[in-house]
Design a protein around this motif. Sequence first.
Motif, short mmCIF file in Angstrom:
data_model
loop_
_atom_site.label_atom_id
_atom_site.label_comp_id
_atom_site.label_asym_id
_atom_site.label_seq_id
_atom_site.Cartn_x
_atom_site.Cartn_y
_atom_site.Cartn_z
N ASN A 85 0.80 -1.22 0.00
CA ASN A 85 0.00 0.00 0.00
C ASN A 85 0.83 1.27 0.00
N LYS A 86 2.12 1.16 0.27
CA LYS A 86 2.99 2.32 0.20
C LYS A 86 3.43 2.51 -1.25
N LYS A 87 3.02 3.61 -1.86
CA LYS A 87 3.29 3.82 -3.28
C LYS A 87 4.79 3.85 -3.55
N GLY A 88 5.14 3.33 -4.71
CA GLY A 88 6.53 3.28 -5.12
C GLY A 88 6.86 1.91 -5.67
N LYS A 89 7.29 1.86 -6.92
CA LYS A 89 7.60 0.59 -7.55
C LYS A 89 8.62 -0.21 -6.74
N ASN A 90 9.66 0.48 -6.26
CA ASN A 90 10.70 -0.25 -5.54
C ASN A 90 10.23 -0.74 -4.17
N ASN A 91 9.30 -0.03 -3.55
CA ASN A 91 8.68 -0.57 -2.34
C ASN A 91 8.00 -1.90 -2.64
N ALA A 92 7.31 -1.94 -3.77
CA ALA A 92 6.59 -3.15 -4.17
C ALA A 92 7.55 -4.29 -4.49
N LEU A 93 8.62 -3.99 -5.24
CA LEU A 93 9.58 -5.04 -5.61
C LEU A 93 10.27 -5.59 -4.36
N ASN A 94 10.62 -4.71 -3.44
CA ASN A 94 11.26 -5.18 -2.22
C ASN A 94 10.35 -6.12 -1.42
N GLY A 199 14.03 5.58 -2.89
CA GLY A 199 13.96 7.01 -3.20
C GLY A 199 13.92 7.32 -4.67
N VAL A 200 13.95 6.29 -5.51
CA VAL A 200 13.93 6.49 -6.96
C VAL A 200 12.85 5.61 -7.57
N GLY A 201 12.49 5.93 -8.82
CA GLY A 201 11.53 5.12 -9.54
C GLY A 201 10.10 5.60 -9.41
N PRO A 202 9.20 5.03 -10.22
CA PRO A 202 7.80 5.45 -10.22
C PRO A 202 7.17 5.35 -8.83
N TYR A 208 8.70 12.07 -10.32
CA TYR A 208 9.59 11.11 -9.67
C TYR A 208 10.93 11.01 -10.42
N MET A 209 11.94 10.60 -9.69
CA MET A 209 13.26 10.44 -10.27
C MET A 209 13.36 9.08 -10.96
N MET A 210 13.76 9.09 -12.23
CA MET A 210 13.96 7.84 -12.94
C MET A 210 15.17 7.11 -12.37
N GLU A 247 4.30 16.36 -24.59
CA GLU A 247 4.24 16.65 -23.16
C GLU A 247 4.81 15.51 -22.34
N TRP A 248 4.43 14.27 -22.68
CA TRP A 248 4.92 13.11 -21.93
C TRP A 248 6.42 12.96 -22.10
N VAL A 249 6.90 13.12 -23.33
CA VAL A 249 8.33 12.96 -23.59
C VAL A 249 9.15 14.01 -22.84
N LEU A 250 8.68 15.25 -22.85
CA LEU A 250 9.41 16.30 -22.14
C LEU A 250 9.45 16.02 -20.63
N ASN A 251 8.36 15.51 -20.08
CA ASN A 251 8.35 15.17 -18.66
C ASN A 251 9.32 14.03 -18.37
N ARG A 252 9.45 13.13 -19.33
CA ARG A 252 10.42 12.03 -19.18
C ARG A 252 11.85 12.59 -19.13
N PHE A 253 12.15 13.55 -19.97
CA PHE A 253 13.47 14.18 -19.94
C PHE A 253 13.70 14.86 -18.59
N PHE A 254 12.68 15.50 -18.06
CA PHE A 254 12.80 16.15 -16.75
C PHE A 254 13.16 15.12 -15.68
N ARG A 255 12.44 14.01 -15.66
CA ARG A 255 12.70 13.00 -14.64
C ARG A 255 14.08 12.38 -14.80
N HIS A 256 14.51 12.21 -16.03
CA HIS A 256 15.85 11.66 -16.26
C HIS A 256 16.91 12.67 -15.86
N GLY A 257 16.61 13.96 -16.02
CA GLY A 257 17.54 14.98 -15.55
C GLY A 257 17.78 14.89 -14.07
#
Length: 329
Positions: A85-94, A199-202, A208-210, A247-257
């Motif tokens: 229930n705690k959001k975050g892909k890496n929380n889920a994978l762990n 602290g990273v990932g969706p 969020y930070m990629m 718009e989506w692509v630019l946001n992706r660049f932001f997160r990768h930055g």
Amino acid sequence: MTSRVYIMRRTRDLEEISVNNSLSVVFSSFNGEKTLRTMLDGFCRLHPPEASWQLIAVDNASTDSTRSILDAYQDRLPLVIIEENKKGKNNALNKAIDYVVGDLVVFTDDDVVPNENWLIRLQASAKAHEDYDLFGGQILPRWPVVPMPWLMSDLPLGMLYAITDPRWETGEIDVGNIWGPNMAVRKKIFDMGLRFSTGVGPDGSETYMMGSEGDFTRRLGKMDMKAWFCRDAIVEHLIRPNQMTQEWVLNRFFRHGRSSYKYDHLRDSATPRLFGVERWLYRKIVDSLVNIQYQRLRGDVNAVFKAKAAYYHLKGQLYQAKREKAVSV
């Protein structure tokens, strides 16, 4: 001697299963109803690997029909459904790591379609190359429509969509080129205590930070772990229509930055700063804005978009720099 483990099924009953020569496939889903059925149908068509396997699905605080879709496939797949229930892909994978069985843990996403021999190829690679601990394969795009020219004009499709370079051949590969939709890790790595950084990932946010798996593979690289690429272990990445918008692509660049600033050694304590941020970063942002105007004057629409993408990448770096400054104060 065959080892045994107890896992929790959807009904919360305990079931004993054999883990000798088996493997686990793990994925997380947050509101994945748009792609989940297509993904699970693809898993139903898989040729099963040698011995047993299980598919661990983590419902990561979904508010759509994700859970009911997963429930509908319980009789068609060796499915283990758990909740985080705690959001975050890496929380889920762990959380899923506590449920894995077998010697190999295969990670993927809720928006892929695997080739029928995908698991067989990954398992065969792991058996044939015992001195390697990380494995991956091709990730191909499945476009909903033909991409527009601006999208295919030398933009980094690997960063945008986790599409692997078609020139990569089977063999040893840099650990940083093993990506989340198609990644296998020997379970002994997790038995050593390694986990995904939370602290990273969706995480359900737009900024969020990629780098959810990238952070993990960097740490494996520093431990001198080696990676093997199997060209024949293939998944297709389902690209959604909204992911083909500017718009989506630019946001992706932001997160990768954001990720680049944190991980690519862009920080330098000896560099002159302005408001706590490296001055060169402000200078690059100004230069980037000038370049956008220049490309507009030239009338090259593809060059204009690439210039905008570079600007958004720098904005992401600035955002991360300010966040780190705020934490350090």
